[in-house]
Every structure is written in C-alpha cells, then in structure tokens.
Design an enzyme around this catalytic site. Structure first.
Site, PDB file in Angstrom:
ATOM      1  N   ILE A  12      11.067  32.108 -31.324  1.00 27.22           N
ATOM      2  CA  ILE A  12      11.222  30.747 -31.839  1.00 27.22           C
ATOM      3  C   ILE A  12      12.648  30.254 -31.641  1.00 27.22           C
ATOM      4  O   ILE A  12      12.873  29.117 -31.198  1.00 27.22           O
ATOM      5  CB  ILE A  12      10.809  30.687 -33.321  1.00 27.22           C
ATOM      6  CG1 ILE A  12       9.336  31.087 -33.470  1.00 27.22           C
ATOM      7  CG2 ILE A  12      11.030  29.284 -33.882  1.00 27.22           C
ATOM      8  CD1 ILE A  12       8.874  31.226 -34.907  1.00 27.22           C
ATOM      9  N   ILE A  34      18.733  43.372 -30.793  1.00 21.61           N
ATOM     10  CA  ILE A  34      17.934  44.533 -31.183  1.00 21.61           C
ATOM     11  C   ILE A  34      16.461  44.263 -30.864  1.00 21.61           C
ATOM     12  O   ILE A  34      15.747  45.111 -30.350  1.00 21.61           O
ATOM     13  CB  ILE A  34      18.126  44.859 -32.675  1.00 21.61           C
ATOM     14  CG1 ILE A  34      19.562  45.318 -32.931  1.00 21.61           C
ATOM     15  CG2 ILE A  34      17.124  45.928 -33.123  1.00 21.61           C
ATOM     16  CD1 ILE A  34      19.909  45.449 -34.404  1.00 21.61           C
ATOM     17  N   GLY A  36      15.609  40.702 -29.744  1.00 16.50           N
ATOM     18  CA  GLY A  36      15.612  39.568 -28.826  1.00 16.50           C
ATOM     19  C   GLY A  36      15.937  39.956 -27.399  1.00 16.50           C
ATOM     20  O   GLY A  36      16.305  41.096 -27.096  1.00 16.50           O
ATOM     21  N   ALA A  74      17.119  34.482 -37.492  1.00 19.17           N
ATOM     22  CA  ALA A  74      17.252  35.935 -37.388  1.00 19.17           C
ATOM     23  C   ALA A  74      16.593  36.611 -38.591  1.00 19.17           C
ATOM     24  O   ALA A  74      16.906  36.287 -39.738  1.00 19.17           O
ATOM     25  CB  ALA A  74      18.726  36.320 -37.315  1.00 19.17           C
ATOM     26  N   ALA A  75      15.686  37.546 -38.325  1.00 24.95           N
ATOM     27  CA  ALA A  75      14.954  38.193 -39.423  1.00 24.95           C
ATOM     28  C   ALA A  75      14.136  39.352 -38.896  1.00 24.95           C
ATOM     29  O   ALA A  75      13.812  39.427 -37.715  1.00 24.95           O
ATOM     30  CB  ALA A  75      14.015  37.187 -40.102  1.00 24.95           C
ATOM     31  N   TYR A 141       7.814  41.513 -46.528  1.00 21.61           N
ATOM     32  CA  TYR A 141       8.276  40.435 -45.651  1.00 21.61           C
ATOM     33  C   TYR A 141       8.296  39.109 -46.406  1.00 21.61           C
ATOM     34  O   TYR A 141       9.319  38.428 -46.474  1.00 21.61           O
ATOM     35  CB  TYR A 141       7.371  40.342 -44.415  1.00 21.61           C
ATOM     36  CG  TYR A 141       7.583  39.084 -43.616  1.00 21.61           C
ATOM     37  CD1 TYR A 141       8.824  38.786 -43.057  1.00 21.61           C
ATOM     38  CD2 TYR A 141       6.533  38.185 -43.407  1.00 21.61           C
ATOM     39  CE1 TYR A 141       9.020  37.623 -42.321  1.00 21.61           C
ATOM     40  CE2 TYR A 141       6.713  37.034 -42.675  1.00 21.61           C
ATOM     41  CZ  TYR A 141       7.965  36.750 -42.129  1.00 21.61           C
ATOM     42  OH  TYR A 141       8.154  35.598 -41.412  1.00 21.61           O
ATOM     43  N   HIS A 187       1.340  39.767 -32.651  1.00 13.82           N
ATOM     44  CA  HIS A 187       0.750  38.440 -32.827  1.00 13.82           C
ATOM     45  C   HIS A 187      -0.556  38.328 -32.046  1.00 13.82           C
ATOM     46  O   HIS A 187      -0.692  38.856 -30.934  1.00 13.82           O
ATOM     47  CB  HIS A 187       1.736  37.355 -32.400  1.00 13.82           C
ATOM     48  CG  HIS A 187       2.881  37.210 -33.345  1.00 13.82           C
ATOM     49  ND1 HIS A 187       3.894  36.304 -33.154  1.00 13.82           N
ATOM     50  CD2 HIS A 187       3.169  37.855 -34.507  1.00 13.82           C
ATOM     51  CE1 HIS A 187       4.763  36.395 -34.145  1.00 13.82           C
ATOM     52  NE2 HIS A 187       4.338  37.335 -34.974  1.00 13.82           N
TER      53      HIS A 187
END
Length: 326
Positions: A12, A34, A36, A74-75, A141, A187
């Site tokens: 995203i 890490i 991306g 970032a997550a 999460y 996904h």
C-alpha cells in the site's frame, strides 16, 4: 509539500507514494526493507533505509528532510502471525509508532494520517460496520492497531497533532507499475491468482463453516487506488477531520468462494480450491459502512468493483510474474 511515507516499500505504501508523486507532492519514502521491496519505491521519491525501532536513524530523516506531513503504513500485519508472536506486533505497531510520533513532535509536524484496520472491530454486531461500533479486536494485530489509535488521541491532546485514522477493510488490486508481492503471501486475491497461473496447485479456503451464505468468510474488498485517494482526501482536509476515524470500504462484501468464481471469469482459468480448517483470529464477516467518509469528506470508492480489482491484480501479475524479483 513533503510527505513522509513509512512502509513505502510495501504494497500500500508504495502505491500511495506513486499517487502522491503524480499529484505533485514530494515523497520521503521510509522503509526497513525487512518485508518491503526496494524496487517498489517510486524512483522520484527520496528513499531512507531506516527502521522505526532506531530513534537516532529516524531523527536523521527529520533533520535532513523538511517533513510537512506523515502517512504511516509501516506495520506488522499478518493476523495468523500475531496469534503466534504477539510481542512482535506490539513492538512494531505500538512502540515503533511512538518513536515516530516523538520525532513528529520534536520537529513540529502537525499532519498525520494513520493506516489502521477493520480488525479493530472484532466480530461485528451490526453489518455494515459503522465507525462507532464497539471495539473488541480478537487478535493481537487488531489490538495493536487499536492501541496506537488511542496513543494518537493522547498525542493530539498534548501536542495539538492533527491526525486522521483510516480503517480499511481488504486492500486489493494493483496499479500498472505496482502490486501485491508479500514475502509471505496470505492475502486471498494474490493466492487465487497464484492458483490461476499455476504457481500453486490450489487455493486454500480457510473455513467453510462460518455463519455466512456459503460458509466462507465475507470481506469488503477495496482497491488500493481508492485507499490512496482516501488518504489524499483526509490529508487535504486534516484540520476539518482531526481526531476522526474513517472506514475505507464499499459497504459490499464478497465470500471467498465468490472471489474465486470472479477470478475464474476474469482470468478465463479454472482455479482449484482446497477446503481447510478455519484460521485463528478471523471474524466471519467484515463489511464497512462508508457513510461517514462520504458525509464528512464527500468521498467514496470509485475503482472497487470486484471485477476491476481482480482484473488489475491479474494484469500486474502477468506483467510481473516474479513480483519484484525477490
């Protein structure tokens, strides 16, 4: 305006960066790489290879670049992983976010858009889900994202930070240049297209005994372009909506089997499916009410028919069969 995009090498974040640049904004793209992909970051962005866990490195980003606003993507985001490793999620999604907020505060940045999630709601009591629905996340999460929403409210109270929270439902689709290529792909739509292309033998359907019309999970799929445009609209009206949370969705849900059937029509290929047990932490139905975003900002999704989403993802996959080559 210089916008710091965290997680800019992710799915995203990279497409939002693409849209921001096309609209004439300058982008400072931050990512630890890490998860991306460096190749996903638009060439016109200023790239900073920085992990939010390291405050001195983050401080240098703000010292070297005049930041006017932040979009925070970032997550850690894998629901199943959060059930196994909750500490990773509280460290990345709360502690690292606080590092970012402290840098924002020190450098006088007053505009902040937060990428949150429908997972903050947990099992819905009403569908479509409104933003004032009770928050009862059923996985770490969602809990970590909700906790950071609460942290943002505290920072606004004592620093005057203008922020908006966007809780999107199932991000999907692709631009012509960028798409989904997670290092661990969970996904649904990318997995379905992997099966259509023969990269995997079948799609795992995780649970067929949910209280839904066909027994499989129902989700509200929103095109990543629509997510990007919703962020822009929130940023451009941040003083008007400061402190607000918005769902980003379509108010229309599709089951896993409906997604597979749609992908078969779009790709023209038979897609094998394998029925499997439920995945821990998955609610049966997550469908957004889009009324608040429409009412306060005059925005609604324009690119999120399931056919358009799948078609864009399939076109990107065919053009980039190895993703970003990593």
């Amino acid at each position: 305006m210089n916008i710091l995009v965290t997680g800019a090498a992710g799915y995203i974040g990279s497409i939002v960066s693409e849209v921001l640049l096309a609209r004439g904004y300058q982008v400072v793209a931050l990512d630890s790489l890490i998860e991306g992909h460096r190749a996903a970051v638009p060439a016109k962005a200023v790239f900073c290879h920085v992990d939010l866990a390291f405050r001195p490195h983050l401080e240098e980003v703000f010292k070297q670049n005049k930041i006017d606003a932040v979009m925070h993507f970032a997550a850690e985001a894998l629901v199943a992983k959060s059930m196994r490793e909750p500490s990773t999620f509280y460290a990345a999604n709360v502690a690292c976010g606080i590092n970012l907020l402290d840098a924002v505060t020190r450098h006088g940045v007053k505009k902040f858009i937060f990428s949150s999630t429908a997972a903050t709601y947990g099992e819905p009591e009403t569908v479509p889900i409104p933003e004032d629905h009770r928050k009862a996340p059923i996985n770490p999460y969602g809990k970590s994202k909700l906790m950071f929403e609460q942290v943002l409210a505290d920072y606004r109270a004592y620093t005057g930070l203008n922020y908006a929270t966007l809780r999107y439902f199932n991000a999907a689709g692709a631009s012509t240049q960028r798409g989904e290529a997670h290092r661990t792909e969970t996904h649904l739509i990318p997995r379905v297209l992997d099966a259509a292309s023969g990269a995997i033998p079948a799609v795992d359907v995780l649970g067929s005994d949910y209280p839904t019309p066909d027994g499989t999970c129902v989700r509200d799929y929103v095109h990543v372009y629509d997510i990007a445009y919703s962020h822009l609209r929130a940023l451009e009206n941040i003083e008007k909506v400061s402190g607000e949370a918005f769902n980003v969705g379509t108010s229309r849900g599709y089951s896993i089997l409906e997604v597979i059937d749609t992908a078969e029509r779009v790709t023209g290929k038979k897609i094998p499916r394998r029925m499997c047990p439920r995945r821990p932490g998955d609610p049966a139905v997550l469908v957004a009410s889009q009324e608040k975003l429409k009412r306060l900002l005059g925005w609604e999704a324009q690119h999120s028919s399931l056919e358009e989403i799948v078609d864009s993802a399939w076109a990107w996959k065919q053009a980039h069969p190895q993703g970003y080559g990593a």
